[in-house]
Structures are given as structure tokens and as C-alpha cells.
Write a protein that holds these residues in place. Structure first.
Motif, PDB file in Angstrom:
ATOM      1  N   PHE A 129       0.829  -1.196   0.000  1.00  0.00           N
ATOM      2  CA  PHE A 129       0.000   0.000   0.000  1.00  0.00           C
ATOM      3  C   PHE A 129       0.865   1.248   0.000  1.00  0.00           C
ATOM      4  O   PHE A 129       2.005   1.241   0.459  1.00  0.00           O
ATOM      5  CB  PHE A 129      -0.891   0.031   1.251  1.00  0.00           C
ATOM      6  CG  PHE A 129      -1.820  -1.139   1.378  1.00  0.00           C
ATOM      7  CD1 PHE A 129      -3.080  -1.118   0.800  1.00  0.00           C
ATOM      8  CD2 PHE A 129      -1.423  -2.273   2.072  1.00  0.00           C
ATOM      9  CE1 PHE A 129      -3.931  -2.209   0.905  1.00  0.00           C
ATOM     10  CE2 PHE A 129      -2.265  -3.374   2.193  1.00  0.00           C
ATOM     11  CZ  PHE A 129      -3.522  -3.338   1.605  1.00  0.00           C
ATOM     12  N   VAL A 130       0.274   2.346  -0.484  1.00  0.00           N
ATOM     13  CA  VAL A 130       0.837   3.681  -0.315  1.00  0.00           C
ATOM     14  C   VAL A 130      -0.021   4.384   0.722  1.00  0.00           C
ATOM     15  O   VAL A 130      -1.237   4.508   0.552  1.00  0.00           O
ATOM     16  CB  VAL A 130       0.841   4.481  -1.636  1.00  0.00           C
ATOM     17  CG1 VAL A 130       1.473   5.852  -1.411  1.00  0.00           C
ATOM     18  CG2 VAL A 130       1.601   3.720  -2.721  1.00  0.00           C
ATOM     19  N   SER A 157       4.513   1.908   1.788  1.00  0.00           N
ATOM     20  CA  SER A 157       5.255   3.055   1.266  1.00  0.00           C
ATOM     21  C   SER A 157       4.531   4.348   1.600  1.00  0.00           C
ATOM     22  O   SER A 157       3.353   4.343   1.983  1.00  0.00           O
ATOM     23  CB  SER A 157       5.446   2.925  -0.255  1.00  0.00           C
ATOM     24  OG  SER A 157       4.189   2.920  -0.914  1.00  0.00           O
ATOM     25  N   ILE A 158       5.248   5.470   1.436  1.00  0.00           N
ATOM     26  CA  ILE A 158       4.703   6.773   1.806  1.00  0.00           C
ATOM     27  C   ILE A 158       5.488   7.850   1.069  1.00  0.00           C
ATOM     28  O   ILE A 158       6.633   7.606   0.659  1.00  0.00           O
ATOM     29  CB  ILE A 158       4.812   6.962   3.335  1.00  0.00           C
ATOM     30  CG1 ILE A 158       3.849   8.024   3.858  1.00  0.00           C
ATOM     31  CG2 ILE A 158       6.256   7.266   3.753  1.00  0.00           C
ATOM     32  CD1 ILE A 158       3.688   8.002   5.369  1.00  0.00           C
ATOM     33  N   ASP A 177       8.229   0.897   5.202  1.00  0.00           N
ATOM     34  CA  ASP A 177       9.354   0.209   4.579  1.00  0.00           C
ATOM     35  C   ASP A 177      10.016   0.974   3.445  1.00  0.00           C
ATOM     36  O   ASP A 177      11.198   0.780   3.163  1.00  0.00           O
ATOM     37  CB  ASP A 177       8.868  -1.133   3.982  1.00  0.00           C
ATOM     38  CG  ASP A 177       8.033  -1.933   4.937  1.00  0.00           C
ATOM     39  OD1 ASP A 177       8.563  -2.345   5.977  1.00  0.00           O
ATOM     40  OD2 ASP A 177       6.834  -2.140   4.646  1.00  0.00           O
ATOM     41  N   TRP A 178       9.236   1.826   2.770  1.00  0.00           N
ATOM     42  CA  TRP A 178       9.650   2.338   1.470  1.00  0.00           C
ATOM     43  C   TRP A 178       9.197   3.784   1.347  1.00  0.00           C
ATOM     44  O   TRP A 178       8.010   4.073   1.465  1.00  0.00           O
ATOM     45  CB  TRP A 178       8.995   1.463   0.400  1.00  0.00           C
ATOM     46  CG  TRP A 178       9.309   1.723  -1.025  1.00  0.00           C
ATOM     47  CD1 TRP A 178      10.310   2.462  -1.558  1.00  0.00           C
ATOM     48  CD2 TRP A 178       8.572   1.185  -2.141  1.00  0.00           C
ATOM     49  NE1 TRP A 178      10.251   2.427  -2.925  1.00  0.00           N
ATOM     50  CE2 TRP A 178       9.203   1.648  -3.307  1.00  0.00           C
ATOM     51  CE3 TRP A 178       7.453   0.360  -2.249  1.00  0.00           C
ATOM     52  CZ2 TRP A 178       8.739   1.319  -4.585  1.00  0.00           C
ATOM     53  CZ3 TRP A 178       6.999   0.021  -3.508  1.00  0.00           C
ATOM     54  CH2 TRP A 178       7.645   0.496  -4.664  1.00  0.00           C
ATOM     55  N   ASP A 179      10.145   4.681   1.180  1.00  0.00           N
ATOM     56  CA  ASP A 179       9.820   6.102   1.048  1.00  0.00           C
ATOM     57  C   ASP A 179       9.881   6.495  -0.422  1.00  0.00           C
ATOM     58  O   ASP A 179      10.917   6.312  -1.070  1.00  0.00           O
ATOM     59  CB  ASP A 179      10.822   6.937   1.860  1.00  0.00           C
ATOM     60  CG  ASP A 179      10.383   8.383   2.015  1.00  0.00           C
ATOM     61  OD1 ASP A 179       9.269   8.724   1.575  1.00  0.00           O
ATOM     62  OD2 ASP A 179      11.157   9.182   2.577  1.00  0.00           O
ATOM     63  N   LEU A 180       8.794   7.046  -0.938  1.00  0.00           N
ATOM     64  CA  LEU A 180       8.746   7.479  -2.339  1.00  0.00           C
ATOM     65  C   LEU A 180       9.387   8.861  -2.451  1.00  0.00           C
ATOM     66  O   LEU A 180       8.754   9.853  -2.793  1.00  0.00           O
ATOM     67  CB  LEU A 180       7.305   7.464  -2.841  1.00  0.00           C
ATOM     68  CG  LEU A 180       6.606   6.101  -2.716  1.00  0.00           C
ATOM     69  CD1 LEU A 180       5.179   6.172  -3.243  1.00  0.00           C
ATOM     70  CD2 LEU A 180       7.388   5.000  -3.431  1.00  0.00           C
ATOM     71  N   ALA A 181      10.659   8.913  -2.166  1.00  0.00           N
ATOM     72  CA  ALA A 181      11.464  10.129  -2.143  1.00  0.00           C
ATOM     73  C   ALA A 181      12.928   9.703  -2.250  1.00  0.00           C
ATOM     74  O   ALA A 181      13.262   8.552  -1.938  1.00  0.00           O
ATOM     75  CB  ALA A 181      11.225  10.910  -0.851  1.00  0.00           C
ATOM     76  N   PRO A 182      13.795  10.595  -2.742  1.00  0.00           N
ATOM     77  CA  PRO A 182      13.630  12.032  -2.938  1.00  0.00           C
ATOM     78  C   PRO A 182      13.197  12.404  -4.354  1.00  0.00           C
ATOM     79  O   PRO A 182      13.378  11.629  -5.302  1.00  0.00           O
ATOM     80  CB  PRO A 182      15.050  12.559  -2.698  1.00  0.00           C
ATOM     81  CG  PRO A 182      15.923  11.465  -3.281  1.00  0.00           C
ATOM     82  CD  PRO A 182      15.215  10.175  -2.920  1.00  0.00           C
ATOM     83  N   SER A 193      13.924   1.846   2.178  1.00  0.00           N
ATOM     84  CA  SER A 193      14.209   1.920   0.748  1.00  0.00           C
ATOM     85  C   SER A 193      13.837   3.290   0.206  1.00  0.00           C
ATOM     86  O   SER A 193      12.764   3.823   0.505  1.00  0.00           O
ATOM     87  CB  SER A 193      13.434   0.841  -0.024  1.00  0.00           C
ATOM     88  OG  SER A 193      13.946  -0.441   0.261  1.00  0.00           O
ATOM     89  N   ALA A 194      14.717   3.872  -0.609  1.00  0.00           N
ATOM     90  CA  ALA A 194      14.483   5.178  -1.228  1.00  0.00           C
ATOM     91  C   ALA A 194      13.948   5.006  -2.640  1.00  0.00           C
ATOM     92  O   ALA A 194      14.032   3.929  -3.242  1.00  0.00           O
ATOM     93  CB  ALA A 194      15.775   5.991  -1.247  1.00  0.00           C
TER      94      ALA A 194
END
Length: 489
Positions: free
Chosen positions: A36-37, A66-67, A117-122, A163-164
Motif C-alpha cells: 500500500f501507499v 510506502s509513503i 518500509d519504502w519512502d517514495l522520495a527524494p 528503501s528510497a
């Protein structure tokens, strides 16, 4: 449930839509949903988000959460237990990769605490167009600067065990179109892209970034469709030219940049076929959209449109996300963001308030869907510091905005005297044509105002009594501005 159905679900990342695990999600996770986001509307408190992420992780082994926690103006956790740091534009102004690495590490620690777990960045776009809607989210307009800070940000975040995701490939920098609202166009040759335009993504790849988000940019000289569904971009440029073998995730398929071109089921199939691995469905995509996308992927394999091996490859890559050793037991340090915000703030003229009363007139920019529900401004921090604050907020579509401002400022100064404090709060005012006449009239009638600009520099406020630039609108940036207004700096 068939193996093909499991594979089709495994590449899908919808939103959640509730602050507890919704009924629809349980069945789709059991069917193999990738994860999920999380968005701002899913989060209410530090305790709630930890309970939510724990419950989601408990549904099945390796449910990826993720976020979009970029820091600065785009954040989900800043006001619910996360840390606050200046955003990319401020970090680019400081231009110290060690500081960027430190800021990203603190964001990573806050995500570990939240169970993400997972950052939708940078965001590693290069804002060469001063009207870019992503300007404040970028490190700046210089490609080399963006490249070195992209690498530092990736290293800092992933050192915390999250995770980036470098975005938005191949880059929004030349366009002024918001991909939420339309399809941005970038008219560069393949050689120009390879020679310099893609340098920030090269740097992120060299730094070991786990994933890259492909945008809905249309590279007009390479293909006749957005990058999201373009084999020439995803396979030809990103995979073959740059050699990236990590996870490629799409930007949200609900955005007009792609939905104006292809429906969600069609875009899902074409994106996976083009070389994407994970599909971000969007902030308002739930069970029905999951079923539509999964059904389209299954049908495409069955009719020979999509090789089953492409789905297997994608699911195999996704399995590597969220497996880094996590920096557990190390709380994030909010002092880091506060220090960086104070370092980057710029002051001209006499910006300190003369008393303990102020009228704050806020010129609101056009709302960005990426920003979510994040607030901005100095009103509440000023009130918390004991200042008696009156406020007026107007936007481009506010009825009689200019008349309201003229009347309110006149009334206030008549009541409290010509030297009473009026603070004009803006955010990248040069991007919004309606704001220039308002500022010009205020300068002519009331040059004793103080301007606080919390966006990308553009307009010159030199005629006013004083002005402050924070280069971002996060909580720590607002506090740094308030320190200036209170004469603490």
C-alpha cells in the motif's frame, strides 16, 4: 487463486483509505497484493499509525508499506510523530551534502518508528523552469548540485533501513505543467537526455537507490506517449542506457498526466510491458481499482499481450524492497531539522515585529495534490509565542480578494496605528499572476509591511520594511521565520 492472479496482484500498490485495515484490503493481500501507499488521510496520531502498519504487516509476510515523506512541503508524518526538516530546496541552498544526508537519515528514523518500509522520495527533478510546480521539492536549478544532493539523500535514508525512490524519471524540470492536472512535455533529444538531463538519476543509481519512480512526462522526441507507458523511456533509457536493475514504480495512475491518455487497466498493462515493476494506483484507488488492474494484467498474459515472465521479473524485484537492516532503537532527533531551518533562513531589512500584535495576510498558492493536508504559515507559531494574531487568507479564486485585503489592512492600521505590524505571507508568489498586483498595491500603500516568503525565490520584496525567506513551508521553517519576527535572530 492461481499463480497468475498472485503475480498480477503482486505489482499493485493502491491507497488504503481508512485509519484501520479496511475489509477490502484483507482479501486482496491474501491474493498477493504487493502493498500500500499511505497518505495523510490514513494517519491520525503516532500510536494509530504504528497500530495500522503493524496490522498491515501482520496480514502476510512482506506486505510493503510506502509513503511520500520528502521532508519540507510534502510530508505525511510531520505533525503526527514524524520529524520536521527543511525540504529539498532549502537543503540545496545550504549545499552541504553531509547536511542533506543527515536530514534524510532523520526522516528514515521517523519512518522506521512508524513502521514504513519504502519512502517514495527524494524528488530529484531539476527546476530549470522557474514556474515548475515542483520547484520547492527540488534541490535547485543546477544539475550538478541536484545530482550530488540526490546521492546524499538516498544514502542517508537507506542508512536508516528504509528503501528510497528517486523521482520523477526522466525529470519534470523543463515543464511548468503539474502532472496531476495534465501531461508535461519535455522536448529534448535522446542525446541531450543521456548527456546531461538524466545526471541526477545517474547519481542516485550510483548511490545504490532501491527504486525509481517514472513520471507521466512526455518525451516528445522519443515516443508519442507518456514515460509511464513508454518502452523507449523505461527500457531504452532507464534500463539499458543507465543500467538500472532495481524497482521501477509508476507515479499514480489516477493522475491526469496518464489517465487522459489511457484508462487505469490499460495503463497498468502498458506500464508493466514497458518495463515498470510496481504500479502506484493513486490516493483514491481501492478495491475496485485493484480488481480492474489485476484483471487486466491476467487477461493480457492469457491473450499473449504481456509475457508472464515480465510479471515474474517485476515481483522478484519488488521482493528485494524493505529488506535493509533497520536502525531500530534510535529515535529521530528533531533538533537536526530545527538547526538546518535556522541556518538556511535569509533576512533583509527590518523584519522584527515592533510589538506583540500582528495582522497576518496570507496569499495562498494553488493547492498541490502532492502536498496532501500539510499546513503552512506562521500564524499558529506566533500565537504560541504569545503574539495577538489576526489573520486573513485569500486565494486566486477568493471573491473580491484585493478588496478584502485593502479593507482589512486599512481597518487594522486605523485601529492600532500606522506603525502596527502587518505580515504578508507568500509562497512562490511569482508563480501566481494574481498575486503581483496585490503585492504592488500593498507596497505602494503600506511599505511598512514585513514579507515572509516560504517558497521558491522569485519576486523582489526589497521595497518593504523587511522580508524573510525560509525556502520551504515545513514546521521548522515556520519556526525559523517566527524567530526572526520575534527578534530572536
Amino acid at each position: 487463486m492461481t499463480e497468475l492472479t498472485r503475480l498480477a496482484h503482486g505489482v499493485l500498490f493502491p491507497a488504503l483509505g481508512r485509519r484501520t485495515v479496511p475489509r477490502w484490503a484483507r482479501a486482496r493481500v491474501a491474493a498477493g497484493l504487493g502493498g500500500f501507499v499511505l497518505f495523510g488521510k490514513d494517519i491520525a496520531s503516532p500510536e494509530q499509525v504504528r497500530e495500522l502498519t503493524g496490522a498491515l504487516h501482520g496480514l502476510r509476510d512482506h506486505v510493503l508499506l510506502s509513503i511520500d515523506e520528502e521532508g519540507g512541503d510534502v510530508n505525511r508524518l510531520e505533525n503526527v510523530g514524524g520529524t520536521s526538516v527543511p525540504g529539498n530546496h532549502a537543503l540545496g541552498r545550504l549545499d552541504d551534502p553531509a547536511l542533506t544526508r543527515e536530514a534524510a537519515y532523520q526522516i528514515g528514523l521517523s519512518l522506521v518508528e512508524a513502521g514504513v518500509d519504502w519512502d517514495l522520495a527524494p524528488a530529484v527533478d531539476v527546476a530549470v523552469n522557474p514556474l515548475s510546480p515542483n520547484g520547492i521539492r527540488t534541490f535547485g536549478p543546477d544539475r550538478a548540485l541536484v545530482a550530488r544532493h540526490a546521492a546524499a539523500w538516498v544514502e542517508g535514508l537507506q542508512a536508516a533501513g528504509v528503501s528510497a525512490c528517486a523521482k520523477h524519471f526522466p525529470g519534470h524540470g523543463l515543464s511548468s505543467t503539474d502532472a496531476h492536472l495534465g501531461t508535461p512535455a519535455v522536448d529534448l533529444s535522446r542525446q541531450e537526455l543521456v548527456d546531461h538531463y538524466l545526471d541526477p538519476f545517474r547519481a542516485a543509481i550510483a548511490a545504490g537507490v532501491d527504486s525509481i519512480m517514472v513520471s507521466h512526462v512526455h518525451l516528445t522526441q522519443l515516443d508519442d506517449v507518456p514515460a509511464t507507458i513508454s518502452p523507449a523511456v523505461l527500457t531504452g533509457l532507464l534500463r539499458d542506457e543507465l543500467g538500472f536493475d532495481g524497482v521501477v514504480i509508476t507515479d499514480a495512475l489516477e493522475m491526469h498526466g496518464i489517465s487522459d491518455v489511457a484508462s487505469l487497466p490499460e495503463a497498468a498493462v502498458r506500464a508493466i510491458a514497458a518495463g515498470a515493476d510496481a504500479l502506484c494506483l493513486g490516493a483514491w484507488a481501492f478495491g475496485d481499482d485493484v480488481d480492474a488492474a489485476a484483471g487486466a494484467l491476467v487477461a493480457a498474459v492469457e491473450d499473449g499481450t504481456l509475457p508472464e515472465g515480465r510479471l515474474r521479473e517485476a515481483v522478484s524485484r519488488i521482493a528485494q524492497l524493505g529488506t535493509r537492516p533497520r536502525a531500530t532503537g534510535t529515535p529521530h532527533d528533531d533538533a537536526v531539522g530545527e538547526r538546518l531551518a535556522r541556518e538556511v533562513v535569509e533576512v533583509r531589512g527590518d523584519a522584527a515585529l515592533r510589538g506583540r500584535r500582528a495582522l497576518v495576510v496570507r496569499l495562498d498558492p494553488t493547492h498541490s495534490p502532492a502536498q496532501g493536508g500539510a499546513s503552512w504559515g506562521v500564524e499558529e507559531p506566533l500565537r504560541a509565542a504569545g503574539v495577538d494574531v489576526e489573520s486573513l487568507a485569500v486565494a486566486g479564486d477568493t471573491y473580491n480578494a484585493e478588496g478584502m485585503i485593502k479593507a482589512e489592512v486599512g481597518l487594522y492600521l486605523d485601529e492600532f496605528g500606522a506603525d502596527a505590524d502587518v505580515v504578508l505571507l507568500v509562497r512562490s508568489s511569482h508563480r501566481f499572476p494574481w498575486q503581483r498586483p496585490v503585492l504592488d498595491e500593498l507596497l505602494e500603500r503600506h511599505p511598512g509591511c514585513v514579507v515572509v516568503d516560504m517558497g521558491v525565490p522569485g519576486d523582489d520584496f526589497g521595497g518593504f520594511r523587511g522580508w524573510v525567506r525560509t525556502f520551504g513551508a515545513s514546521r521548522v521553517c515556520a519556526r525559523a521565520a517566527v524567530d526572526v519576527l520575534l527578534g530572536a535572530r
